[in-house]
Design a protein around this motif. Structure first.
Motif, PDB file in Angstrom:
ATOM      1  N   LEU A   1      13.927  58.835  27.134  1.00  0.00           N
ATOM      2  CA  LEU A   1      13.334  60.167  27.225  1.00  0.00           C
ATOM      3  C   LEU A   1      13.440  60.887  25.885  1.00  0.00           C
ATOM      4  CD1 LEU A   1      12.140  62.434  28.946  1.00  0.00           C
ATOM      5  CD2 LEU A   1      14.469  63.143  29.454  1.00  0.00           C
ATOM      6  N   GLN A   2      14.597  60.789  25.223  1.00  0.00           N
ATOM      7  CA  GLN A   2      14.789  61.449  23.939  1.00  0.00           C
ATOM      8  C   GLN A   2      13.869  60.846  22.873  1.00  0.00           C
ATOM      9  OE1 GLN A   2      16.101  64.180  25.008  1.00  0.00           O
ATOM     10  NE2 GLN A   2      17.365  64.319  23.214  1.00  0.00           N
ATOM     11  N   ASP A   3      13.723  59.506  22.857  1.00  0.00           N
ATOM     12  CA  ASP A   3      12.839  58.852  21.882  1.00  0.00           C
ATOM     13  C   ASP A   3      11.396  59.280  22.086  1.00  0.00           C
ATOM     14  OD1 ASP A   3      15.031  57.572  20.836  1.00  0.00           O
ATOM     15  OD2 ASP A   3      14.658  55.671  21.890  1.00  0.00           O
ATOM     16  N   ALA A   4      10.973  59.329  23.332  1.00  0.00           N
ATOM     17  CA  ALA A   4       9.587  59.734  23.627  1.00  0.00           C
ATOM     18  C   ALA A   4       9.363  61.186  23.232  1.00  0.00           C
ATOM     19  CB  ALA A   4       9.281  59.528  25.105  1.00  0.00           C
ATOM     20  N   THR A   5      10.368  62.038  23.469  1.00  0.00           N
ATOM     21  CA  THR A   5      10.236  63.442  23.083  1.00  0.00           C
ATOM     22  C   THR A   5      10.155  63.567  21.570  1.00  0.00           C
ATOM     23  OG1 THR A   5      11.527  64.043  25.027  1.00  0.00           O
ATOM     24  CG2 THR A   5      11.292  65.722  23.346  1.00  0.00           C
ATOM     25  N   ALA A   6      10.969  62.790  20.853  1.00  0.00           N
ATOM     26  CA  ALA A   6      10.941  62.829  19.388  1.00  0.00           C
ATOM     27  C   ALA A   6       9.602  62.335  18.857  1.00  0.00           C
ATOM     28  CB  ALA A   6      12.074  61.993  18.817  1.00  0.00           C
ATOM     29  N   GLN A   7       9.056  61.278  19.435  1.00  0.00           N
ATOM     30  CA  GLN A   7       7.756  60.759  18.982  1.00  0.00           C
ATOM     31  C   GLN A   7       6.650  61.753  19.313  1.00  0.00           C
ATOM     32  OE1 GLN A   7       7.258  56.949  20.805  1.00  0.00           O
ATOM     33  NE2 GLN A   7       8.641  55.914  19.379  1.00  0.00           N
ATOM     34  N   GLY A   8       6.700  62.343  20.463  1.00  0.00           N
ATOM     35  CA  GLY A   8       5.674  63.315  20.862  1.00  0.00           C
ATOM     36  C   GLY A   8       5.735  64.558  20.012  1.00  0.00           C
ATOM     37  N   GLY A   9       6.938  64.946  19.576  1.00  0.00           N
ATOM     38  CA  GLY A   9       7.085  66.151  18.762  1.00  0.00           C
ATOM     39  C   GLY A   9       6.573  65.975  17.356  1.00  0.00           C
ATOM     40  N   THR A  10       6.561  64.749  16.842  1.00  0.00           N
ATOM     41  CA  THR A  10       6.108  64.521  15.475  1.00  0.00           C
ATOM     42  C   THR A  10       4.610  64.385  15.384  1.00  0.00           C
ATOM     43  OG1 THR A  10       6.422  62.134  15.713  1.00  0.00           O
ATOM     44  CG2 THR A  10       8.254  63.399  14.790  1.00  0.00           C
ATOM     45  N   GLN A  11       3.915  64.330  16.481  1.00  0.00           N
ATOM     46  CA  GLN A  11       2.462  64.122  16.437  1.00  0.00           C
ATOM     47  C   GLN A  11       1.733  65.423  16.394  1.00  0.00           C
ATOM     48  OE1 GLN A  11       0.776  60.967  18.251  1.00  0.00           O
ATOM     49  NE2 GLN A  11       2.478  59.698  17.726  1.00  0.00           N
TER      50      GLN A  11
ATOM     51  N   THR B   1      -7.269  58.619  18.376  1.00  0.00           N
ATOM     52  CA  THR B   1      -7.198  59.673  19.380  1.00  0.00           C
ATOM     53  C   THR B   1      -6.730  59.099  20.709  1.00  0.00           C
ATOM     54  OG1 THR B   1      -9.026  60.816  18.276  1.00  0.00           O
ATOM     55  CG2 THR B   1      -8.519  61.495  20.518  1.00  0.00           C
ATOM     56  N   LYS B   2      -7.255  57.930  21.067  1.00  0.00           N
ATOM     57  CA  LYS B   2      -6.847  57.271  22.316  1.00  0.00           C
ATOM     58  C   LYS B   2      -5.359  56.948  22.288  1.00  0.00           C
ATOM     59  CE  LYS B   2      -7.586  52.972  24.849  1.00  0.00           C
ATOM     60  NZ  LYS B   2      -8.254  51.678  24.819  1.00  0.00           N
ATOM     61  N   ARG B   3      -4.883  56.404  21.167  1.00  0.00           N
ATOM     62  CA  ARG B   3      -3.468  56.057  21.033  1.00  0.00           C
ATOM     63  C   ARG B   3      -2.604  57.315  21.164  1.00  0.00           C
ATOM     64  NH1 ARG B   3      -3.693  53.884  16.169  1.00  0.00           N
ATOM     65  NH2 ARG B   3      -4.855  52.135  16.994  1.00  0.00           N
ATOM     66  N   SER B   4      -3.039  58.395  20.530  1.00  0.00           N
ATOM     67  CA  SER B   4      -2.301  59.649  20.606  1.00  0.00           C
ATOM     68  C   SER B   4      -2.265  60.169  22.044  1.00  0.00           C
ATOM     69  CB  SER B   4      -2.959  60.680  19.687  1.00  0.00           C
ATOM     70  OG  SER B   4      -2.369  61.938  19.856  1.00  0.00           O
ATOM     71  N   LEU B   5      -3.404  60.094  22.725  1.00  0.00           N
ATOM     72  CA  LEU B   5      -3.448  60.546  24.121  1.00  0.00           C
ATOM     73  C   LEU B   5      -2.582  59.670  25.017  1.00  0.00           C
ATOM     74  CD1 LEU B   5      -7.210  61.481  24.555  1.00  0.00           C
ATOM     75  CD2 LEU B   5      -5.261  63.025  24.479  1.00  0.00           C
ATOM     76  N   GLN B   6      -2.569  58.360  24.760  1.00  0.00           N
ATOM     77  CA  GLN B   6      -1.718  57.475  25.562  1.00  0.00           C
ATOM     78  C   GLN B   6      -0.248  57.799  25.343  1.00  0.00           C
ATOM     79  OE1 GLN B   6      -3.123  53.620  24.311  1.00  0.00           O
ATOM     80  NE2 GLN B   6      -4.475  53.411  26.079  1.00  0.00           N
ATOM     81  N   GLN B   7       0.134  58.098  24.102  1.00  0.00           N
ATOM     82  CA  GLN B   7       1.518  58.466  23.837  1.00  0.00           C
ATOM     83  C   GLN B   7       1.871  59.771  24.544  1.00  0.00           C
ATOM     84  OE1 GLN B   7       1.762  58.540  19.573  1.00  0.00           O
ATOM     85  NE2 GLN B   7       2.226  56.356  19.406  1.00  0.00           N
TER      86      GLN B   7
END
Length: 193
Positions: free
Chosen positions: A183-193, A77-83
């Protein structure tokens, strides 16, 4: 006195010794049985105590395993929140990206160069316009290369104007926006979670 018969006395002494022997044997058996019983009880108590310790340890291990599972869940959960926080920070940082790109383009376009079309696809920019001279386009390419936000300028073509404004050359230029990939990589990673 040679005629005194001592046999009953001897017989009584033998019976008494035999009775003492049987009593001593019975006492030895009772003491042995008691000693065996006491030793058995002591070792039984030790074994039972060890079983209790083992049960206590098993219960504590189960409790610790549950806590470890909770800690792993909390770490995930912490890792997810940090992302998510990183993504939000990147989005906040790039919130004004369009304005920054327009400002940067305005600063690299020299006088005598006129943009007629501007397209943005992903991190690529396409600039189409007209120029009074090739030297001004060279200046624009150098300024784009020195820019902190723009990179990899590529002039696709320059052709002489064919309409009434023969003094102006048509050009097509490609640029890359720096920092857009992160920015695009972070958006892609955030969208898959």
């Amino acid at each position: 006195m040679a005629y005194i018969n001592l046999l009953p006395w001897r017989e009584a002494a033998r019976k008494e010794k035999q009775q003492q022997y049987v009593t001593l044997l019975a006492a030895t058996a009772v003491v042995s049985f008691l000693a065996f019983f006491l030793i058995n009880m002591v070792y039984g108590a030790r074994i039972e105590g060890q079983y209790q310790k083992n049960r206590y340890l098993e219960n504590e291990i189960r409790v610790l395993d549950q806590r470890i599972a909770e800690i792993r869940t909390l770490n995930e959960t912490k890792r997810s929140l940090q992302q998510r926080m990183t993504l939000i920070e990147q989005l906040q940082g790039s919130r004004n990206l369009g304005t920054q790109i327009m400002s940067e383009i305005a600063s690299i376009v020299p006088s005598g160069v006129y943009l007629t079309q501007l397209e943005k696809k992903g991190n690529a920019l396409l600039l189409i316009g007209k120029s009074e001279s090739n030297n001004r386009l060279s200046t624009m390419l150098r300024d784009a290369d020195d820019s902190a936000l723009l990179s990899a300028p590529l002039l696709e073509f320059i052709e002489a104007g064919q309409d009434q404004t023969r003094l102006l050359s048509n050009f097509k230029m490609h640029l890359q926006v720096e920092g857009y990939e992160a920015l695009q990589d972070a958006t892609a990673q955030g969208g898959t979670q």
